[in-house]
Design an enzyme around this catalytic site. Structure first.
Site, short mmCIF file in Angstrom:
data_model
loop_
_atom_site.label_atom_id
_atom_site.label_comp_id
_atom_site.label_asym_id
_atom_site.label_seq_id
_atom_site.Cartn_x
_atom_site.Cartn_y
_atom_site.Cartn_z
N LEU A 137 -54.53 38.02 18.26
CA LEU A 137 -55.02 37.86 16.88
C LEU A 137 -54.10 36.92 16.10
O LEU A 137 -53.29 37.37 15.28
CB LEU A 137 -55.07 39.24 16.22
CG LEU A 137 -56.11 39.47 15.12
CD1 LEU A 137 -56.00 40.88 14.59
CD2 LEU A 137 -56.09 38.46 14.03
N ALA A 138 -54.21 35.64 16.37
CA ALA A 138 -53.26 34.68 15.81
C ALA A 138 -53.88 33.29 15.92
O ALA A 138 -53.81 32.66 16.98
CB ALA A 138 -51.93 34.76 16.55
N GLU A 139 -54.45 32.83 14.83
CA GLU A 139 -55.22 31.59 14.86
C GLU A 139 -54.37 30.37 15.17
O GLU A 139 -54.81 29.44 15.83
CB GLU A 139 -55.95 31.39 13.54
CG GLU A 139 -57.11 32.35 13.30
CD GLU A 139 -56.69 33.77 12.97
OE1 GLU A 139 -55.49 33.99 12.71
OE2 GLU A 139 -57.54 34.67 12.99
N GLN A 183 -62.65 33.09 14.14
CA GLN A 183 -63.68 34.12 13.91
C GLN A 183 -64.47 33.89 12.61
O GLN A 183 -65.68 34.06 12.59
CB GLN A 183 -63.02 35.49 13.92
CG GLN A 183 -63.96 36.60 14.25
CD GLN A 183 -63.21 37.84 14.71
OE1 GLN A 183 -62.56 38.52 13.90
NE2 GLN A 183 -63.28 38.15 15.98
N ALA A 238 -64.29 30.97 9.20
CA ALA A 238 -63.61 29.78 8.68
C ALA A 238 -62.48 30.17 7.74
O ALA A 238 -61.45 29.50 7.65
CB ALA A 238 -64.59 28.86 7.97
N ASP A 239 -62.66 31.31 7.07
CA ASP A 239 -61.65 31.82 6.15
C ASP A 239 -60.29 32.02 6.83
O ASP A 239 -59.26 32.02 6.17
CB ASP A 239 -62.11 33.17 5.59
CG ASP A 239 -63.54 33.11 5.06
OD1 ASP A 239 -63.70 33.19 3.86
OD2 ASP A 239 -64.47 32.94 5.87
N HIS A 280 -64.80 36.18 3.58
CA HIS A 280 -65.75 36.03 4.69
C HIS A 280 -66.90 35.12 4.25
O HIS A 280 -68.01 35.25 4.74
CB HIS A 280 -66.33 37.38 5.13
CG HIS A 280 -65.33 38.36 5.63
ND1 HIS A 280 -64.59 39.17 4.79
CD2 HIS A 280 -64.94 38.68 6.88
CE1 HIS A 280 -63.79 39.94 5.51
NE2 HIS A 280 -63.98 39.67 6.78
C1 LIG Z 1 -56.19 36.07 10.03
C2 LIG Z 1 -57.36 36.92 10.39
N1 LIG Z 1 -58.00 36.67 11.55
C3 LIG Z 1 -59.07 37.41 11.91
C4 LIG Z 1 -59.53 38.42 11.12
C5 LIG Z 1 -60.75 39.23 11.52
N2 LIG Z 1 -60.36 40.59 11.85
C6 LIG Z 1 -60.42 41.58 10.93
S1 LIG Z 1 -59.78 42.99 11.50
C7 LIG Z 1 -59.42 42.33 13.01
C8 LIG Z 1 -58.77 43.17 14.04
C9 LIG Z 1 -57.51 43.78 13.56
O1 LIG Z 1 -56.96 44.59 14.57
P1 LIG Z 1 -55.68 45.48 14.28
O2 LIG Z 1 -54.63 44.66 13.63
O3 LIG Z 1 -55.31 46.16 15.52
O4 LIG Z 1 -56.16 46.50 13.19
P2 LIG Z 1 -57.31 47.57 13.32
O5 LIG Z 1 -58.56 46.93 12.78
O6 LIG Z 1 -57.43 47.94 14.75
O7 LIG Z 1 -56.88 48.71 12.49
C10 LIG Z 1 -59.81 41.00 13.05
C11 LIG Z 1 -59.69 40.13 14.22
C12 LIG Z 1 -58.83 38.63 9.91
N3 LIG Z 1 -59.21 39.58 9.05
N4 LIG Z 1 -57.77 37.88 9.58
#
Ligand SMILES: Cc1ncc(C[n+]2csc(CCOP(=O)(O)OP(=O)(O)O)c2C)c(N)n1
Ligand SMILES: Cc1ncc(C[n+]2csc(CCOP(=O)(O)OP(=O)(O)O)c2C)c(N)n1
Ligand SMILES: [Mg+2]
Ligand SMILES: [Mg+2]
Lengths: 326, 327, 326, 327
Positions: free
Chosen positions: B58-60, B82, B84-85, B129
């Protein structure tokens, strides 16, 4: 030692959060709200942490699953219902933000975005300000384990470690980031293991046991107050629901796995402990359930009839200081 | 010709290119088993395996940085952001690295990477979003910026983007993912990156738009036609490099220009289109150059009436065009 | 075991780099070049690493102090002189980039920017491509210790650790980031200590001893080739010069400190070893010095008379594929 | 009145504000003992100590993120980004967080942070030490963007920025740090954020510029005056929010507009100024709206002739203005 009243209060907060959260899923299925993201299964970590800190004094930078944490801080089911429906009285943002993007000035909760990990360096900055002013406040910031992959997270923790700031980094490791398991996020067993590379205290705690969480947070908060620096606490738990109301978790995990984890429901664990201690009786439980239902019913009813925001000057105002906020 | 939705066309483009070229792979959050949160990559993990449809941390920033590295080595990564934001954490890699590699190395190195991201509002997504981010990237020399408005273009342009030796930002109007349907040929085709398209001819006023706003502009033009106003609608499609010729020719014909986007007004993409017209079509103009855009607030609000207020729609477009036509 | 010839070649590369680097400082003082950033004191780490890898086969993502590393890879003093002066024949960028922003296609060195840490995720991406293709190449990427504070760095290393990519992260810890000592960058003793939190092998090596560096890099490269994943190597050394020709290091460190470190000059250390082993004689040394001087003289002379780039179509071309690069 | 350089005025502004308000502190790379790589903070570490002049880890994102956090708590951080080129790692924090905090919380939270960064070319800095980045931020509602062109304004605007309850991007033309000198009063004063300034009146053509380009525009106007062309020069100073009134009034007087910046042309700040003029001064115009800007390549090249080619200068400005005046 926690008093009976406090223990009951902790349990009550979890219960209220659970019932509110469940109602949100129902409202979504009924098409009455656009979106919900759930804290079910994570209430013990959240409520345990808040009760170990000083409400109205310490600072909190939660993440979107922290419904129970927010309720523990004084945010109400009605506040949440108003926010879910984008109503004008939504106290976090007057309907601008999606629900679960918390903000509560009275409880020292700065406004949060959806972009994961951005709050981490804010927490460090608040910790720095506290240290610069010579105060004994503590900052708690929460995050999911997946989001600790962000460079942002690392930079924020690094600041706190270097300057020994009074910040507690609470990682709620629910084992998934949407569909991705923790092994896709890191090459260490879990977020607590990251602490050694950053130079701060790192610990794991069973995040389904509210009293264990309480103990650990109380201890590291005391350390922080004494100027002994930040800590990284990993609360191990499980995301029982899909990621959000937009998710379908059957594409990436089995029903058996989810069912197995439901047996470690933090609410049931707390209930069992309190029943054993004689703090919670069947009658008391019934009372609390009825009260929770009433509060949630009222919150939803209130929010449904509450007005939407109107498009006025306030909606175009992007800078402070153009008007006096007296 | 089979009809399909915008997102099906996007998926098909990736599928075909992955089948054609073993160097093409996908990297992003939840693109694997989950098939992407919007299902753009649905089925591709099963078909091409986890080494070609890679669930990223999870790291753009590193989704893009790793993509750039692989591209330098000769691969053809498709990086999915995921929303554009969430592209801002990767801003440094896109603007500072991908865009400059070719230039700074005097052509020795190229970065054939495609960065896909769903963008846009009107889906109750609130500030984080709903965003339109194209203007940031269209400002950056070295990046191509593409926004399709229909399934045919989406497929043809995405296939071109994947084959392009340069970094291409590919923004998809997510509100249209399932809403916008259209015919897509069975046989292979490409739509070139570069040319805009006049999607409806008219003599009274030119409406320049892209993505979801182009879809609405066509609806607005229908409404105006019933009033006897013939709007010309230009689908800009490729925002960078901009197709000046088509823009200027259209203004020459109509003498009036309206630019529409959902991104906020100030320094939105419309500013560049307006500036081009003000410089090169000055003598053709017989009315002020008009922009209709999202208001200058920091994001699309969540609450229904506020979102409605923020978003341009067919009515608002028709109103602006009507006013201009009557100038 | 390294042959005598190879050892001498390693020494020679360090020596040549040193003399070239020193000349750059002179040219800057004379106003003949605009800027210089130095690798003096870091040559052993750089040359030792390259000799442990396969040139023309493995991949390299250096940072701006890697003059010696680049010479070891086949970049010439003439190339460097042309680049310093922004001349048309500069093979890294045709005069577009400042000097020390390396690029050398023939040696698998992608073009580098000045923005620190950006190369780290590129290295991971190249490692990923190598793994996807099932090849046995290795990637080496260098960085300063201060730059490991960037979230960028962490994200790139994390990728390599998760996917066990064949990447060696070589941190040249010269104890300063411009004026800031390593204690301002991290709460651990040094970059090697960050490895435990990222889940990869982390080691320290004396970066002033070229043969120790060689051994360590050879070992971890072999591991990487066997599919056993990435390593993080911290080469301990010292930045003997000011940060760059724009810097004045007297504002933040004492002359005594610098002088003390000059005693651990990697060039003198290598010389002593080779003299002891009988590989290097006073006569040989004299020869090498004369040769280095000649090469550097010629490089500078050539570059000074070489033409500047002209403003033509090439200078406005920002996209590949508009012309065929036949 | 004492004369001083641009950078001295900037230092004095910080010094005075730190003396005035204990909440003001500085955070950035090498700002402490080193006094900043350009010496903007020289002497402040010695005067205010290491708790108010903080050497940050080499990580721009957290320099800004920590600044935002401290600002939320009530402090007044000044974040120094060593070169504007290195602001991109912090893009997400600035655009996604600082700019939106006030709006997204309906005014409950404010982020009174100043982000200072030296920008601009002509100093043999190549692609990564020469950049102009103002357009990215001027596009973002919720940010104020300020660029001074002289010591008087620099001091007065920076003091206003530090007192402003909103995030202010403060970009300093580094080529002018020691080159541009001017009088600065001994007594306390502020220059308000917002209004542009007509720094030279004229009737033939309006030249809009800021920072180093404004300095050059005045020189160009001198050259033109000798030829009998009276150029009006407008120092935009505050890029966001833009001062439409001053721009439109000037165009009303001269009928001709030239916008100059060193940032590349496409979607540079000039696009917005041109678009505003094309919309609201259409009937006042008697020539196309002209932009003179850096060419659309990904950065200022290092080599002297290429840098010369890239950078606008007084001659190029005079040429463009002359051509326009004769239209
Ligand atoms: C910078 C960023 N990238 C992608 C997202 C989309 N997104 C929202 S929640 C999530 C998963 C987060 O997982 P985790 O940190 O384990 O927390 P959890 O939801 O499992 O509590 C993603 C990919 C986001 N909100 N922010
Ligand atoms: C993102 C970024 N921020 C700031 C700079 C300016 N800068 C160049 S080198 C440097 C110090 C780097 O220190 P370190 O990583 O220890 O490497 P060293 O120079 O000591 O070899 C700084 C701050 C930069 N190049 N990139
Ligand atoms: Mg999780
Ligand atoms: Mg260093």
């Amino acid at each position: 030692m926690l008093s009976k009243e406090t223990k009951l209060d902790m349990y009550w907060t979890m219960l209220l959060s659970r019932r509110l959260d469940e109602r949100a899923w129902v409202l979504h299925r009924q098409g009455r709200i656009a979106f919900h993201i759930s804290g079910i299964g994570q209430e013990a970590a959240q409520v345990g942490a808040v009760f170990a800190l000083r409400r109205g004094y310490d600072w909190f930078l939660p993440y979107y699953r922290d419904i129970a944490l927010m309720l523990a801080l004084g945010y109400t089911p009605r506040d949440f219902a108003l926010s879910m429906m984008g109503k004008s009285e939504d106290i976090t943002s007057a309907g601008r933000q999606m629900p679960s993007h918390w903000s509560l000035r009275s409880a020292n909760v700065p406004s949060q975005s959806a972009t994961v990990a951005t709050q981490t360096s804010h927490a460090a900055g608040i910790g720095l300000a506290i240290k610069l002013r010579g105060e004994d406040k503590v900052v708690l910031t929460c995050i999911g384990e997946g989001s600790t992959s962000q460079g942002e997270w690392y930079e924020g923790v690094n600041w706190a470690a270097i300057h020994r700031l009074p910040v507690i980094f609470l990682v709620q490791n629910n084992q998934y980031a949407i569909s991705e398991r923790v092994e896709r996020q890191m090459a260490v067993p879990g977020p607590a293991a990251k602490a050694c590379g950053l130079g701060l205290d790192g610990r794991e705690v069973d995040g389904t046991d509210i009293f264990q969480v309480y103990e650990v947070i109380a201890e590291v908060a005391e350390k922080a107050r004494r100027g002994e620096g930040p800590s990284l606490i990993e609360a191990k738990l499980y995301r029982i629901t899909p990621h959000s109301s937009d998710d379908d978790d059957r594409t990436y995990r089995s029903r058996e796995e989810v069912e197995a984890h439901k047996k470690r429901d933090p609410l049931l664990i707390a209930q069992a402990i309190l029943e054993k201690e004689g703090v919670l009786t069947p009658k008391k439980l019934e009372e609390l359930e009825a009260k929770a239902k009433r509060i949630v019913d009222e919150a939803v009813a209130y929010a449904e009839q509450a007005p939407y925001p109107v498009v006025d000057d306030n909606v175009t105002r992007v800078f402070a200081g153009e008007v006096s906020h007296a | 010709m089979p009809e399909m939705t915008l997102i099906e066309a996007i998926r098909q483009a990736m599928d075909e290119e992955m089948a054609r070229d073993p160097n093409v792979f996908i990297v992003g959050e939840d693109v694997g088993k989950r098939g992407g949160v919007f299902r753009a990559t649905m089925g591709l993990y099963e078909k091409y395996g986890e080494s070609r449809v890679i669930d990223a941390p999870l790291a753009e920033l590193s989704i893009v940085g790793v993509g750039i590295g692989a591209a330098l080595y000769g691969m053809r990564p498709i990086c999915e952001i995921q929303f554009a934001d969430y592209i801002f954490p990767a801003f440094n890699q896109i603007v500072g690295e991908a865009a400059r590699m070719y230039y700074r190395s005097n052509g020795e190195w190229t970065v054939p990477v495609v960065i896909r991201a769903p963008y846009g509002g009107g889906i109750s997504g609130g500030l984080y979003h709903s965003q339109s981010v194209e203007a940031f990237f269209a400002h950056v020399p070295g990046l191509k910026v593409v926004i399709p408005s229909n399934p045919y273009d989406a497929k043809g342009l995405l296939k071109s983007a994947i084959r392009d030796p340069n970094p291409v930002m590919f923004f998809e109007p997510k509100k249209g993912y399932r809403l916008i349907r259209g015919e897509v040929p069975e046989e292979e085709y490409l739509v070139p990156i570069g040319p805009a398209k006049i999607s409806r001819f008219g003599r009274d006023v030119s409406i320049f738009a892209y993505g979801m706003m182009h879809y609405y502009a066509l609806q607005a033009a229908e409404m105006l036609a019933q009033e006897g106003i013939e709007a010309e609608v230009v689908d800009l499609r490729t925002l960078a490099p901009v197709d000046k010729t088509t823009i200027l020719e259209s203004v020459k014909r109509t003498g009036k220009a309206l630019i529409v986007h959902e991104d906020n007004l100030t320094l939105g993409y419309g500013a560049e289109v307006a500036a081009i017209i003000a410089e090169y079509a000055f003598t053709d103009l017989d009315a002020p150059v008009r922009r209709l855009a999202g208001p200058d607030v920091p994001g699309v609000p969540f609450s229904p009436p506020l979102q409605e207020w923020f978003m341009p729609n067919p009515e608002k477009i028709a109103n602006a065009a009507r006013e201009l036509a009557r100038f």
